[in-house]
Scaffold this motif. Structure first.
Motif, PDB file in Angstrom:
ATOM      1  N   THR A   1       5.783 -10.168   3.917  1.00  0.00           N
ATOM      2  CA  THR A   1       6.163  -9.598   5.301  1.00  0.00           C
ATOM      3  C   THR A   1       6.633  -8.197   5.048  1.00  0.00           C
ATOM      4  OG1 THR A   1       6.857  -9.493   7.523  1.00  0.00           O
ATOM      5  CG2 THR A   1       8.405 -10.575   5.803  1.00  0.00           C
ATOM      6  N   VAL A   2       5.679  -7.359   5.661  1.00  0.00           N
ATOM      7  CA  VAL A   2       6.441  -5.920   5.611  1.00  0.00           C
ATOM      8  C   VAL A   2       7.407  -5.790   6.971  1.00  0.00           C
ATOM      9  CG1 VAL A   2       5.879  -3.333   5.985  1.00  0.00           C
ATOM     10  CG2 VAL A   2       4.403  -5.164   4.627  1.00  0.00           C
ATOM     11  N   VAL A   3       8.679  -5.342   6.624  1.00  0.00           N
ATOM     12  CA  VAL A   3       9.670  -5.388   7.779  1.00  0.00           C
ATOM     13  C   VAL A   3       9.783  -3.786   8.322  1.00  0.00           C
ATOM     14  CG1 VAL A   3      10.857  -7.315   7.066  1.00  0.00           C
ATOM     15  CG2 VAL A   3      11.585  -5.081   6.017  1.00  0.00           C
TER      16      VAL A   3
ATOM     17  N   ARG B   1       0.443   8.127   6.708  1.00  0.00           N
ATOM     18  CA  ARG B   1       0.371   7.007   7.811  1.00  0.00           C
ATOM     19  C   ARG B   1      -0.819   6.172   7.669  1.00  0.00           C
ATOM     20  NH1 ARG B   1       1.958   5.597  12.801  1.00  0.00           N
ATOM     21  NH2 ARG B   1       3.247   7.339  12.873  1.00  0.00           N
ATOM     22  N   VAL B   2      -1.840   6.738   7.169  1.00  0.00           N
ATOM     23  CA  VAL B   2      -3.086   5.757   7.020  1.00  0.00           C
ATOM     24  C   VAL B   2      -2.871   4.884   5.778  1.00  0.00           C
ATOM     25  CG1 VAL B   2      -4.390   7.436   5.486  1.00  0.00           C
ATOM     26  CG2 VAL B   2      -5.798   5.994   6.725  1.00  0.00           C
ATOM     27  N   VAL B   3      -2.276   5.286   4.846  1.00  0.00           N
ATOM     28  CA  VAL B   3      -1.905   4.527   3.484  1.00  0.00           C
ATOM     29  C   VAL B   3      -0.898   3.608   3.908  1.00  0.00           C
ATOM     30  CG1 VAL B   3      -1.201   4.478   1.155  1.00  0.00           C
ATOM     31  CG2 VAL B   3      -2.641   6.493   1.893  1.00  0.00           C
ATOM     32  N   ALA B   4      -0.039   3.784   4.416  1.00  0.00           N
ATOM     33  CA  ALA B   4       1.076   2.910   5.041  1.00  0.00           C
ATOM     34  C   ALA B   4       0.594   1.735   5.783  1.00  0.00           C
ATOM     35  CB  ALA B   4       2.221   3.520   5.641  1.00  0.00           C
ATOM     36  N   GLU B   5      -0.331   2.346   6.946  1.00  0.00           N
ATOM     37  CA  GLU B   5      -0.825   1.114   7.688  1.00  0.00           C
ATOM     38  C   GLU B   5      -1.836   0.409   6.997  1.00  0.00           C
ATOM     39  OE1 GLU B   5      -2.839   3.663  10.871  1.00  0.00           O
ATOM     40  OE2 GLU B   5      -0.890   3.687  11.917  1.00  0.00           O
ATOM     41  N   GLY B   6      -2.515   0.874   5.907  1.00  0.00           N
ATOM     42  CA  GLY B   6      -3.536   0.129   5.330  1.00  0.00           C
ATOM     43  C   GLY B   6      -2.701  -0.965   4.355  1.00  0.00           C
ATOM     44  N   LEU B   7      -1.452  -0.659   3.839  1.00  0.00           N
ATOM     45  CA  LEU B   7      -0.558  -1.369   2.971  1.00  0.00           C
ATOM     46  C   LEU B   7      -0.229  -2.606   3.670  1.00  0.00           C
ATOM     47  CD1 LEU B   7       1.150   1.072   0.540  1.00  0.00           C
ATOM     48  CD2 LEU B   7      -0.329  -0.922  -0.118  1.00  0.00           C
ATOM     49  N   TRP B   8       0.177  -2.183   4.715  1.00  0.00           N
ATOM     50  CA  TRP B   8       0.862  -3.032   5.993  1.00  0.00           C
ATOM     51  C   TRP B   8      -0.222  -4.243   6.217  1.00  0.00           C
ATOM     52  CZ3 TRP B   8       5.239  -1.210   9.374  1.00  0.00           C
ATOM     53  CH2 TRP B   8       5.918  -2.287   9.936  1.00  0.00           C
ATOM     54  N   ALA B   9      -1.344  -3.864   6.684  1.00  0.00           N
ATOM     55  CA  ALA B   9      -2.299  -4.796   7.095  1.00  0.00           C
ATOM     56  C   ALA B   9      -2.601  -5.600   5.826  1.00  0.00           C
ATOM     57  CB  ALA B   9      -3.589  -3.997   7.410  1.00  0.00           C
ATOM     58  N   LEU B  10      -2.778  -4.918   4.652  1.00  0.00           N
ATOM     59  CA  LEU B  10      -3.106  -5.647   3.256  1.00  0.00           C
ATOM     60  C   LEU B  10      -2.088  -6.567   3.000  1.00  0.00           C
ATOM     61  CD1 LEU B  10      -4.885  -5.836   0.815  1.00  0.00           C
ATOM     62  CD2 LEU B  10      -3.057  -4.207  -0.207  1.00  0.00           C
TER      63      LEU B  10
ATOM     64  N   GLY C   1      -5.402  -5.505  -4.229  1.00  0.00           N
ATOM     65  CA  GLY C   1      -4.437  -6.167  -3.271  1.00  0.00           C
ATOM     66  C   GLY C   1      -3.542  -7.430  -3.889  1.00  0.00           C
ATOM     67  N   ASP C   2      -4.327  -7.944  -4.801  1.00  0.00           N
ATOM     68  CA  ASP C   2      -3.556  -9.096  -5.248  1.00  0.00           C
ATOM     69  C   ASP C   2      -2.529  -8.820  -6.405  1.00  0.00           C
ATOM     70  OD1 ASP C   2      -5.195 -10.954  -4.105  1.00  0.00           O
ATOM     71  OD2 ASP C   2      -6.640 -11.321  -5.472  1.00  0.00           O
ATOM     72  N   GLU C   3      -3.165  -7.505  -7.229  1.00  0.00           N
ATOM     73  CA  GLU C   3      -2.186  -6.956  -8.084  1.00  0.00           C
ATOM     74  C   GLU C   3      -0.798  -6.402  -7.560  1.00  0.00           C
ATOM     75  OE1 GLU C   3      -2.139  -3.556 -11.675  1.00  0.00           O
ATOM     76  OE2 GLU C   3      -4.053  -3.970 -10.367  1.00  0.00           O
ATOM     77  N   ILE C   4      -0.908  -5.648  -6.261  1.00  0.00           N
ATOM     78  CA  ILE C   4       0.306  -5.313  -5.604  1.00  0.00           C
ATOM     79  C   ILE C   4       1.102  -6.523  -5.131  1.00  0.00           C
ATOM     80  CG2 ILE C   4       0.869  -4.027  -3.681  1.00  0.00           C
ATOM     81  CD1 ILE C   4      -1.424  -2.429  -3.865  1.00  0.00           C
ATOM     82  N   ALA C   5       0.354  -7.311  -4.620  1.00  0.00           N
ATOM     83  CA  ALA C   5       1.155  -8.704  -4.065  1.00  0.00           C
ATOM     84  C   ALA C   5       1.980  -9.445  -5.266  1.00  0.00           C
ATOM     85  CB  ALA C   5       0.117  -9.511  -3.317  1.00  0.00           C
ATOM     86  N   SER C   6       1.212  -9.488  -6.179  1.00  0.00           N
ATOM     87  CA  SER C   6       1.986 -10.325  -7.589  1.00  0.00           C
ATOM     88  C   SER C   6       2.986  -9.493  -8.167  1.00  0.00           C
ATOM     89  CB  SER C   6       0.649 -10.395  -8.553  1.00  0.00           C
ATOM     90  OG  SER C   6      -0.309 -11.016  -8.259  1.00  0.00           O
TER      91      SER C   6
ATOM     92  N   PRO D   1      11.810 -18.259   6.567  1.00  0.00           N
ATOM     93  CA  PRO D   1      12.487 -18.466   5.407  1.00  0.00           C
ATOM     94  C   PRO D   1      11.885 -18.077   4.021  1.00  0.00           C
ATOM     95  CG  PRO D   1      12.871 -20.005   6.777  1.00  0.00           C
ATOM     96  CD  PRO D   1      11.836 -19.485   7.275  1.00  0.00           C
ATOM     97  N   ASP D   2      10.655 -18.430   4.093  1.00  0.00           N
ATOM     98  CA  ASP D   2       9.799 -18.638   2.724  1.00  0.00           C
ATOM     99  C   ASP D   2       9.333 -16.947   2.462  1.00  0.00           C
ATOM    100  OD1 ASP D   2       8.545 -21.505   3.522  1.00  0.00           O
ATOM    101  OD2 ASP D   2      10.209 -21.028   2.327  1.00  0.00           O
ATOM    102  N   LEU D   3       9.646 -15.967   3.298  1.00  0.00           N
ATOM    103  CA  LEU D   3       9.048 -14.798   3.172  1.00  0.00           C
ATOM    104  C   LEU D   3       9.565 -13.700   2.398  1.00  0.00           C
ATOM    105  CD1 LEU D   3       7.768 -14.122   6.892  1.00  0.00           C
ATOM    106  CD2 LEU D   3       6.352 -14.928   5.170  1.00  0.00           C
ATOM    107  N   THR D   4       9.148 -12.952   1.636  1.00  0.00           N
ATOM    108  CA  THR D   4       9.552 -11.666   0.803  1.00  0.00           C
ATOM    109  C   THR D   4       9.470 -10.441   1.793  1.00  0.00           C
ATOM    110  OG1 THR D   4       9.103 -12.882  -1.486  1.00  0.00           O
ATOM    111  CG2 THR D   4       9.443 -10.351  -1.218  1.00  0.00           C
ATOM    112  N   LYS D   5      10.708 -10.260   2.103  1.00  0.00           N
ATOM    113  CA  LYS D   5      10.747  -8.768   3.151  1.00  0.00           C
ATOM    114  C   LYS D   5      10.362  -7.655   2.296  1.00  0.00           C
ATOM    115  CE  LYS D   5      14.647  -9.842   4.703  1.00  0.00           C
ATOM    116  NZ  LYS D   5      15.772  -9.784   5.685  1.00  0.00           N
ATOM    117  N   VAL D   6       9.575  -6.584   2.267  1.00  0.00           N
ATOM    118  CA  VAL D   6       8.993  -5.687   1.932  1.00  0.00           C
ATOM    119  C   VAL D   6       9.282  -4.452   2.931  1.00  0.00           C
ATOM    120  CG1 VAL D   6       7.140  -4.471   0.716  1.00  0.00           C
ATOM    121  CG2 VAL D   6       7.410  -6.916   0.492  1.00  0.00           C
ATOM    122  N   LEU D   7       9.743  -3.284   2.168  1.00  0.00           N
ATOM    123  CA  LEU D   7       9.920  -1.789   2.827  1.00  0.00           C
ATOM    124  C   LEU D   7       8.914  -1.127   2.370  1.00  0.00           C
ATOM    125  CD1 LEU D   7      11.382  -0.196   4.997  1.00  0.00           C
ATOM    126  CD2 LEU D   7      13.035   0.495   2.993  1.00  0.00           C
ATOM    127  N   LEU D   8       8.127  -0.587   2.989  1.00  0.00           N
ATOM    128  CA  LEU D   8       7.175   0.503   2.616  1.00  0.00           C
ATOM    129  C   LEU D   8       8.040   1.982   2.773  1.00  0.00           C
ATOM    130  CD1 LEU D   8       3.831  -0.716   4.368  1.00  0.00           C
ATOM    131  CD2 LEU D   8       4.700  -1.164   2.011  1.00  0.00           C
TER     132      LEU D   8
END
Length: 233
Positions: free
Chosen positions: A34-36, A17-26, A114-119, A5-12
C-alpha cells in the motif's frame, strides 16, 4: 479489501506527478502493498516519513532539490529501519555507488515492470539486498579505474608551466605558433620548444591531439604570471 496488518507501507519520492500517480496505481494492484504517501522533493521526504511511518521508500535518484541518495540519507537518519529502493532513469556508476552508500537495498531502472518493482519492495522490506555483489564489485572496479585515470590526467595538466599553459590556451583558440610568438612577444623557436614540452607532458603526438586532450580533461589555463619572461629569445 486489503487487510491492513499484512500490508507493506510504501512512500513514493518522485518529482514527476504523472510518474508518481502511475506508480501509486500500479502498486495498489498488489494485495500486500500500500502506498501511504508521495513526496516530490528531498525536503518533503523527511517529514512525510516521520508522519506516515513507511517500511519502504521508493525513491527517484534525480530530485529538484538534491539527489535520491540525499533523501535516503535523511530518511534513514530519522528511521534506520526504513528500507530504500531506487527507481531511476540514471544508469551511471556514480548514481549506483551513491545509492549503495546511502544504504539502498535495491536500484531499479524505470524500465522495470510492475512485478519486478513489487518484488523489490517486498525483498527490501524483508531486509534483503537486491544489488548483486558481482555488479557492485564491477562498478567499484570501474570507479577505481576512472579515479586513477582522472588523477593521471590532472597530474599531467598540473605539470605544465605557466608559460606552457598560456601557449596551450592559445592553441585551443586556434592560434598558430607564429601568432603565439607575436602575441606573447617571444621568439618562434621558443614557442616551438614550449609546444614540444606540452606534447611530451600530455603524451600527445600532435598539437591537435594535445588540444583535444586538454579539452577532454577539463583544461583551465592559469592566470597570467606577471613574473614570466616577456623577452625570451
Amino acid at each position: 479489501m486489503k487487510s491492513a496488518p499484512d500490508l507493506t507501507k510504501v512512500l513514493l519520492v518522485e518529482d514527476h506527478r504523472v510518474v508518481a500517480e502511475g506508480l501509486w496505481a500500479l502498486l495498489d494492484e498488489y494485495d500486500d502493498l500500500t502506498v501511504v504517501g508521495w513526496a516530490d522533493s528531498v525536503a518533503e521526504a523527511v517529514p512525510m516519513t516521520e508522519q506516515l511511518d513507511p517500511e519502504v521508500a521508493l525513491i527517484d535518484y534525480r530530485l529538484p532539490d538534491g539527489t535520491g541518495a540525499e533523501a535516503a540519507d535523511r530518511i534513514r537518519a530519522l528511521d534506520p529501519t526504513v528500507a530504500v529502493v531506487f527507481l531511476s532513469a540514471d544508469t551511471s556508476d556514480a548514481a549506483l555507488l551513491a545509492a549503495v552508500e546511502a544504504g539502498a537495498s535495491g536500484y531499479l531502472l524505470k524500465s522495470a515492470g510492475g512485478d519486478e518493482i513489487a518484488s523489490a519492495i517486498r525483498a527490501a522490506a524483508a531486509g534483503e539486498t537486491l544489488i548483486p555483489a558481482r555488479t557492485l564489485m564491477e562498478v567499484l572496479a570501474r570507479h577505481r579505474e576512472s579515479t586513477r585515470v582522472f588523477a593521471q590526467q590532472t597530474e599531467r595538466l598540473e605539470s605544465l608551466t605557466s608559460r606552457e599553459q598560456e601557449i596551450l590556451a592559445l592553441m585551443t583558440q586556434g592560434v598558430d605558433n607564429r601568432a603565439i610568438a607575436d602575441r606573447l612577444t617571444i621568439s618562434y623557436a621558443t614557442v616551438r620548444t614550449h609546444v614540444r614540452g606540452i606534447l611530451e607532458k600530455l603524451d600527445a603526438r600532435s598539437q591537435l591531439e594535445a588540444v583535444a586532450k586538454a579539452a577532454e580533461w577539463g583544461f583551465r589555463p592559469a592566470q597570467p604570471d606577471p613574473t614570466a619572461e616577456t623577452n625570451e629569445s
